[in-house]
Motif scaffolding. Structure first.
Motif, PDB file in Angstrom:
ATOM      1  N   ASN A 142       6.909  23.661  14.300  1.00  0.00           N
ATOM      2  CA  ASN A 142       5.964  23.641  13.048  1.00  0.00           C
ATOM      3  C   ASN A 142       6.185  23.570  11.940  1.00  0.00           C
ATOM      4  N   ALA A 143       7.511  23.053  11.223  1.00  0.00           N
ATOM      5  CA  ALA A 143       7.544  22.900  10.038  1.00  0.00           C
ATOM      6  C   ALA A 143       7.287  22.265   9.133  1.00  0.00           C
ATOM      7  N   PHE A 144       7.182  21.635   8.057  1.00  0.00           N
ATOM      8  CA  PHE A 144       6.532  20.541   6.692  1.00  0.00           C
ATOM      9  C   PHE A 144       7.217  20.499   6.303  1.00  0.00           C
ATOM     10  N   TYR A 145       6.464  18.682   6.173  1.00  0.00           N
ATOM     11  CA  TYR A 145       7.494  17.781   5.112  1.00  0.00           C
ATOM     12  C   TYR A 145       6.295  17.505   4.180  1.00  0.00           C
ATOM     13  N   GLN A 146       6.592  17.366   2.813  1.00  0.00           N
ATOM     14  CA  GLN A 146       6.409  16.064   2.137  1.00  0.00           C
ATOM     15  C   GLN A 146       6.891  15.001   1.933  1.00  0.00           C
ATOM     16  N   VAL A 147       5.716  13.889   2.618  1.00  0.00           N
ATOM     17  CA  VAL A 147       6.011  12.395   2.618  1.00  0.00           C
ATOM     18  C   VAL A 147       5.381  11.312   1.758  1.00  0.00           C
ATOM     19  N   ASP A 148       6.921  10.569   1.148  1.00  0.00           N
ATOM     20  CA  ASP A 148       6.432   9.467   0.592  1.00  0.00           C
ATOM     21  C   ASP A 148       7.019   8.258   1.844  1.00  0.00           C
ATOM     22  N   ALA A 149       5.685   7.026   0.991  1.00  0.00           N
ATOM     23  CA  ALA A 149       5.618   6.242   1.980  1.00  0.00           C
ATOM     24  C   ALA A 149       5.015   5.041   1.254  1.00  0.00           C
ATOM     25  N   PHE A 150       6.159   3.701   2.070  1.00  0.00           N
ATOM     26  CA  PHE A 150       4.571   2.450   1.591  1.00  0.00           C
ATOM     27  C   PHE A 150       4.741   1.812   2.807  1.00  0.00           C
ATOM     28  N   LEU A 151       3.419   0.434   2.265  1.00  0.00           N
ATOM     29  CA  LEU A 151       3.522  -0.593   3.777  1.00  0.00           C
ATOM     30  C   LEU A 151       3.018  -1.450   2.806  1.00  0.00           C
ATOM     31  N   THR A 152       4.014  -2.642   3.321  1.00  0.00           N
ATOM     32  CA  THR A 152       3.792  -4.229   2.691  1.00  0.00           C
ATOM     33  C   THR A 152       3.206  -5.184   3.656  1.00  0.00           C
ATOM     34  N   TYR A 154       0.777  -1.065  -0.459  1.00  0.00           N
ATOM     35  CA  TYR A 154      -0.145  -0.241   0.343  1.00  0.00           C
ATOM     36  C   TYR A 154       0.956   1.649   0.036  1.00  0.00           C
ATOM     37  N   ASP A 155       0.881   1.932  -1.134  1.00  0.00           N
ATOM     38  CA  ASP A 155       1.330   3.328  -1.007  1.00  0.00           C
ATOM     39  C   ASP A 155       0.422   4.455  -1.119  1.00  0.00           C
ATOM     40  N   ILE A 156       1.194   5.427  -0.005  1.00  0.00           N
ATOM     41  CA  ILE A 156       0.608   6.259   0.276  1.00  0.00           C
ATOM     42  C   ILE A 156       1.763   7.585  -0.179  1.00  0.00           C
ATOM     43  N   ALA A 157       1.736   8.555  -0.837  1.00  0.00           N
ATOM     44  CA  ALA A 157       2.016   9.773  -1.205  1.00  0.00           C
ATOM     45  C   ALA A 157       2.105  11.051  -1.205  1.00  0.00           C
ATOM     46  N   ASN A 158       3.003  11.802  -1.126  1.00  0.00           N
ATOM     47  CA  ASN A 158       2.399  13.640  -1.458  1.00  0.00           C
ATOM     48  C   ASN A 158       1.815  14.119   0.089  1.00  0.00           C
ATOM     49  N   MET A 159       2.153  13.374   1.374  1.00  0.00           N
ATOM     50  CA  MET A 159       1.611  13.288   2.866  1.00  0.00           C
ATOM     51  C   MET A 159       2.326  14.510   3.462  1.00  0.00           C
ATOM     52  N   ARG A 160       1.470  15.817   3.193  1.00  0.00           N
ATOM     53  CA  ARG A 160       1.926  16.942   4.086  1.00  0.00           C
ATOM     54  C   ARG A 160       2.134  16.198   5.466  1.00  0.00           C
ATOM     55  N   VAL A 161       2.662  16.698   6.532  1.00  0.00           N
ATOM     56  CA  VAL A 161       3.195  16.020   8.214  1.00  0.00           C
ATOM     57  C   VAL A 161       3.647  17.269   8.571  1.00  0.00           C
ATOM     58  N   GLN A 162       3.654  17.357   9.500  1.00  0.00           N
ATOM     59  CA  GLN A 162       4.435  18.721  11.089  1.00  0.00           C
ATOM     60  C   GLN A 162       5.032  18.167  11.490  1.00  0.00           C
ATOM     61  N   VAL A 163       5.935  18.802  11.722  1.00  0.00           N
ATOM     62  CA  VAL A 163       7.717  18.494  12.633  1.00  0.00           C
ATOM     63  C   VAL A 163       7.520  19.155  13.852  1.00  0.00           C
ATOM     64  N   GLN A 200       2.216  11.194  13.895  1.00  0.00           N
ATOM     65  CA  GLN A 200       2.387  10.952  15.112  1.00  0.00           C
ATOM     66  C   GLN A 200       3.875  10.676  15.557  1.00  0.00           C
ATOM     67  N   VAL A 201       4.471   9.304  14.185  1.00  0.00           N
ATOM     68  CA  VAL A 201       6.251   9.809  14.632  1.00  0.00           C
ATOM     69  C   VAL A 201       6.452  11.115  13.991  1.00  0.00           C
ATOM     70  N   TYR A 202       6.512  11.771  13.298  1.00  0.00           N
ATOM     71  CA  TYR A 202       6.731  12.841  12.414  1.00  0.00           C
ATOM     72  C   TYR A 202       6.526  14.289  13.553  1.00  0.00           C
ATOM     73  N   GLY A 203       5.250  14.403  14.313  1.00  0.00           N
ATOM     74  CA  GLY A 203       5.139  15.622  15.422  1.00  0.00           C
ATOM     75  C   GLY A 203       6.109  15.471  16.429  1.00  0.00           C
ATOM     76  N   LEU A 204       6.658  14.588  16.552  1.00  0.00           N
ATOM     77  CA  LEU A 204       7.603  14.113  17.918  1.00  0.00           C
ATOM     78  C   LEU A 204       8.748  14.092  17.477  1.00  0.00           C
ATOM     79  N   ARG A 205       9.098  14.438  16.563  1.00  0.00           N
ATOM     80  CA  ARG A 205      11.018  14.601  15.669  1.00  0.00           C
ATOM     81  C   ARG A 205      11.321  16.206  16.127  1.00  0.00           C
ATOM     82  N   GLU A 206      12.228  16.291  15.636  1.00  0.00           N
ATOM     83  CA  GLU A 206      12.912  18.284  15.253  1.00  0.00           C
ATOM     84  C   GLU A 206      12.667  17.894  13.580  1.00  0.00           C
ATOM     85  N   PHE A 207      13.209  19.068  13.342  1.00  0.00           N
ATOM     86  CA  PHE A 207      13.069  19.692  11.741  1.00  0.00           C
ATOM     87  C   PHE A 207      14.358  18.237  11.110  1.00  0.00           C
ATOM     88  N   ASN A 208      15.661  17.894  11.652  1.00  0.00           N
ATOM     89  CA  ASN A 208      15.935  17.186  10.495  1.00  0.00           C
ATOM     90  C   ASN A 208      16.758  15.675  10.824  1.00  0.00           C
TER      91      ASN A 208
END
Length: 340
Positions: A83-93, A71-80, A127-135
């Motif tokens: 208050n910075a934002f990332y564009q994330v692509d991920a997949f789950l097997t 299962y693929d998920i693309a162009n997901m906008r997550v906040q870290v 949830q995981v990205y929200g607990l992390r710093e920008f880098n």
């Protein structure tokens, strides 16, 4: 006769229908759920040929996937954090490990299961990205983040009979708005660092230039001092030699100086001089070329002074030379012999 053929055909058709409707095959890439009047009676996970009650009115078979699915998920906008934002692509097997709850809670349909997978994966990533710093997502913490997402998704999807095998983050890029702001911030930091390095370089250059100018002035001053000392020593030696020569034979010295004056004043260029014949300048004119009489008792010869030794600024020694050799004293001319 015709009715018999029709009846025989119907019997054969019914027999074939009963035979084929009671047989079902499970492929190596599939699993099968056997239901009787809508209730699950059996689950087939191994490949092979199986039998059931003929027709689909009593027993029905639902085939589901037994392969590893993605299962693929693309162009997901997550906040870290921050208050910075990332564009994330991920997949789950994943794999359907228990067909029974998969049928009961997802009706055995992949589309229904994937809606649940998408919601769970989206929530876990945020949830995981929200607990992390920008880098963090761009560092060695990325592998740990993927494991945390997998551990968060597994319990929820296990209720559907789905086993999550792995979760991978393909891409983590800055959001377009954040990317421009981050670029400007990085650019400002680099410009400030460059200005600091340039200022330090200019400071060192000015310091080195000042040291070089000071050393240049000191070297020139020392050289000028040494030159003036040498020149003064030479002039003093010259004056001493002239004084010594004059004291040995004043008359000859006056004659020599007069000849030098004539050579300088009368260069043969048509110079006209108006002077009295009795002037001291022409004291040796009209002597018919007669030289002054030699001194009978010349003075003692001039003793050369030892050459002084000077120590320069760089601790090197300079030996000054005397301008000319001391002339030998004049000797009396030999007496003329009388012819016999």
């Amino acid at each position: 006769m015709q009715n018999r053929l029709i009846l025989l055909g119907a019997i054969v058709f019914a027999a074939l229908y009963v035979v084929f409707s009671s047989i079902y095959i499970v492929d190596t890439r599939q699993q099968a759920i056997v239901m009787r009047f809508g209730q699950i009676t059996d689950v087939r996970t191994k490949p092979g040929l199986y039998f059931k009650i003929p027709t689909d009115f009593v027993d029905s078979v639902q085939v589901i996937e037994g392969r590893l699915l993605r299962y693929d998920i693309a162009n997901m906008r997550v906040q870290v954090s921050g208050n910075a934002f990332y564009q994330v692509d991920a997949f789950l097997t994943y794999k359907i490990s228990d067909p029974r709850p998969f049928r009961e809670r997802a009706t055995g349909q992949l589309s229904v299961a994937e809606d649940r997978i998408g919601a769970s994966l989206d929530s876990a990533l945020r949830q995981v990205y929200g607990l992390r710093e920008f880098n963090a997502a761009l560092s060695e913490q990325r592998a740990q983040m993927m494991q945390e997402v997998r551990d968060l998704v597994r319990p929820d999807l296990a209720k559907l009979g789905i086993d999550v095998v792995d979760v991978r983050i393909l891409r983590t890029d800055l959001d377009s708005d954040v990317s421009a702001t981050t670029f400007e911030r990085m650019r400002a930091e680099r410009l400030a660092e460059a200005a600091l390095l340039r200022a330090r370089g200019q400071e060192q250059a000015q310091s080195l230039r000042a040291i070089a100018d000071r050393q240049s002035v000191e070297i020139v001053a020392a050289a000028t001092r040494d030159a003036e000392i040498i020149r003064g020593t030479g002039d003093a030696e010259r004056i001493r030699l002239f004084a010594a020569a004059y004291s040995q034979n004043p008359e000859f010295f006056e004659f020599y100086r007069s000849m030098q004056a004539y050579r300088t004043a009368l260069p043969g260029t048509g110079t006209t001089m108006v002077l009295s014949p009795d002037s001291a300048f022409f004291s040796y004119f009209g002597s018919n070329g007669t030289l002054p009489e030699a001194t009978v008792n010349p003075a003692a010869p001039i003793q050369p002074t030892p050459a002084p030794i000077m120590t320069l600024q760089d601790d090197s020694q300079l030996i000054l030379t005397v301008g000319t050799d001391v002339p030998k004293p004049a000797e009396a001319a030999p007496a003329a012999t009388t012819a016999q």
